[in-house]
Design a protein around this motif. Structure first.
Motif, short mmCIF file in Angstrom:
data_model
loop_
_atom_site.label_atom_id
_atom_site.label_comp_id
_atom_site.label_asym_id
_atom_site.label_seq_id
_atom_site.Cartn_x
_atom_site.Cartn_y
_atom_site.Cartn_z
N LEU A 209 0.84 -1.21 0.00
CA LEU A 209 0.00 0.00 0.00
C LEU A 209 0.87 1.25 0.00
O LEU A 209 0.56 2.23 -0.69
N LEU A 210 1.96 1.22 0.76
CA LEU A 210 2.83 2.38 0.87
C LEU A 210 3.54 2.65 -0.45
O LEU A 210 3.65 3.81 -0.89
N LEU A 211 4.02 1.60 -1.11
CA LEU A 211 4.83 1.78 -2.32
C LEU A 211 4.01 1.88 -3.61
O LEU A 211 4.40 2.58 -4.55
N TYR A 212 2.88 1.16 -3.65
CA TYR A 212 2.16 1.05 -4.93
C TYR A 212 0.69 1.45 -4.88
O TYR A 212 0.01 1.40 -5.91
N GLY A 213 0.18 1.83 -3.71
CA GLY A 213 -1.20 2.28 -3.64
C GLY A 213 -2.19 1.13 -3.66
O GLY A 213 -1.88 0.04 -3.15
N PRO A 214 -3.38 1.34 -4.24
CA PRO A 214 -4.46 0.35 -4.19
C PRO A 214 -4.01 -1.01 -4.75
O PRO A 214 -3.07 -1.10 -5.55
N PRO A 215 -4.70 -2.08 -4.34
CA PRO A 215 -4.33 -3.44 -4.77
C PRO A 215 -4.31 -3.58 -6.29
O PRO A 215 -5.13 -2.98 -7.00
N GLN A 216 -3.35 -4.35 -6.78
CA GLN A 216 -3.22 -4.64 -8.20
C GLN A 216 -3.17 -6.15 -8.39
O GLN A 216 -2.56 -6.87 -7.60
N PHE A 217 -3.81 -6.61 -9.46
CA PHE A 217 -3.96 -8.04 -9.68
C PHE A 217 -4.02 -8.30 -11.18
O PHE A 217 -4.39 -7.41 -11.96
N GLU A 218 -3.65 -9.48 -11.59
CA GLU A 218 -3.71 -9.85 -13.01
C GLU A 218 -4.58 -11.10 -13.17
O GLU A 218 -4.20 -12.17 -12.66
N PRO A 219 -5.73 -11.00 -13.85
CA PRO A 219 -6.63 -12.14 -13.96
C PRO A 219 -6.19 -13.18 -14.99
O PRO A 219 -7.00 -13.99 -15.44
N ARG A 220 -4.94 -13.19 -15.37
CA ARG A 220 -4.41 -14.18 -16.32
C ARG A 220 -4.30 -15.54 -15.65
O ARG A 220 -3.91 -15.66 -14.49
#
Length: 303
Positions: A209-220
């Motif tokens: 959260l500190l380094l990249y903000g909101p959650p990120q995900f890849e649905p691959r």
């Protein structure tokens, strides 16, 4: 109460050793696929969220008590931050700059800080053979890194990848030695790991959260499958086995798995990442393997 490293090479230890070697030898390549479009910190979060849930389920199925007490929770907190936050945060970043096989080879030296820390904090001896073998292995690492430099494109950040790997290595080593200590022996390895993963994933979440903000995900599908494999096979299955090896064999000998893991990782890197071998790389690999075998064959190896 059994002293750390007292049991030795029982059939259970040999079987566990073989299993974690094969599984962890393959995880390096899977991690490489996890550091693409998703920031590495978020990939670590997803892995250990699933692994943490799986570890608590495993503890309940086994009937292990989840009560650790204050001292146990302090241990779980430190192990969690070292093993499941700092170690993997830096390892995932290292694979952005180095092939998975090279990172695995560097991690083969885990037995060195494990043995040194075990000597300092657990009073376990280090033999001359262990030191000689470690020196030979270090010379092999130097040749492999020289090979990596020669192949690296202009602007490649090989030193940064090496630095990240070393930080991850030292973090893992600290966690290993703590899990071989007296306090760890008072608790179920699975219960201790479950709480450690919970503390670790909370730390991972804060970092992401500190380094990249909101959650990120890849649905691959490949990404999802990689998360599942790393969480269930590479964590829930193997970390309890390795924790038992740390107790039965001691940190130094438990890390002998690192002799074979790089062989599996380098073969997979050759097949799937196009790793290019040379006389320099082959000589470095032989020296690493020979050095670690010399350390392993010491008459009374460091535990």
């Amino acid at each position: 109460m059994t002293a750390p490293g007292e049991h030795g090479w029982t059939p259970r230890a040999i079987g566990g050793f073989a299993l974690i070697t094969l599984v962890w030898g393959s995880t390096w390549l899977v991690i490489k696929d996890q550091v693409g479009s998703v920031p590495p910190s978020w990939s670590v979060v997803w892995r250990f969220m699933l692994a943490c849930a799986g570890m608590f389920v495993l503890a309940l199925v086994r009937g292990d008590s989840l009560r650790l007490g204050r001292a146990g929770q302090r241990l779980a907190l430190v192990v969690g931050v070292l093993q499941f936050c700092l170690n993997f945060q830096f390892v995932y970043r290292a694979e952005q700059f180095l092939t998975s096989g090279i990172v695995a080879v560097l991690f083969a030296l885990l037995m060195v800080p494990n043995a040194l820390l075990a000597r300092s904090f657990l009073g376990q001896a280090i033999t001359r053979g262990f030191l000689v073998g470690s020196a030979i292995a270090l010379s092999g690492i130097a040749l492999l890194l020289l090979h990596e430099y020669r192949l690296a494109p202009p602007g490649a950040q090989v030193p940064l990848g090496v630095a990240f790997t070393i930080i991850g290595l030292m973090s893992a080593s600290g966690a290993n030695v703590l899990q071989a200590g007296r306090e760890a022996h008072r608790h179920s390895p699975v219960a201790l790991l479950a709480w450690a993963m919970l503390w670790g994933v909370l730390a991972d979440l804060a970092v992401a959260l500190l380094l990249y903000g909101p959650p990120q995900f890849e649905p691959r599908a490949g990404y999802l499958g990689g998360i599942a494999y790393l969480a269930l096979m590479g964590s829930v299955l193997t970390f309890p086995i390795y924790a038992r090896l740390l107790r039965d064999l001691g940190p130094g000998r438990a890390a002998y798995s690192s002799v074979i893991i790089p062989v599996v990782a380098m073969l997979l890197s050759t097949l799937f990442e196009g790793y290019e071998w040379s006389v320099l790389a082959a000589a470095g690999s032989v020296l690493v393997g020979a050095g670690l075998v010399v350390a392993l064959r010491a008459r009374r190896p460091a535990q």
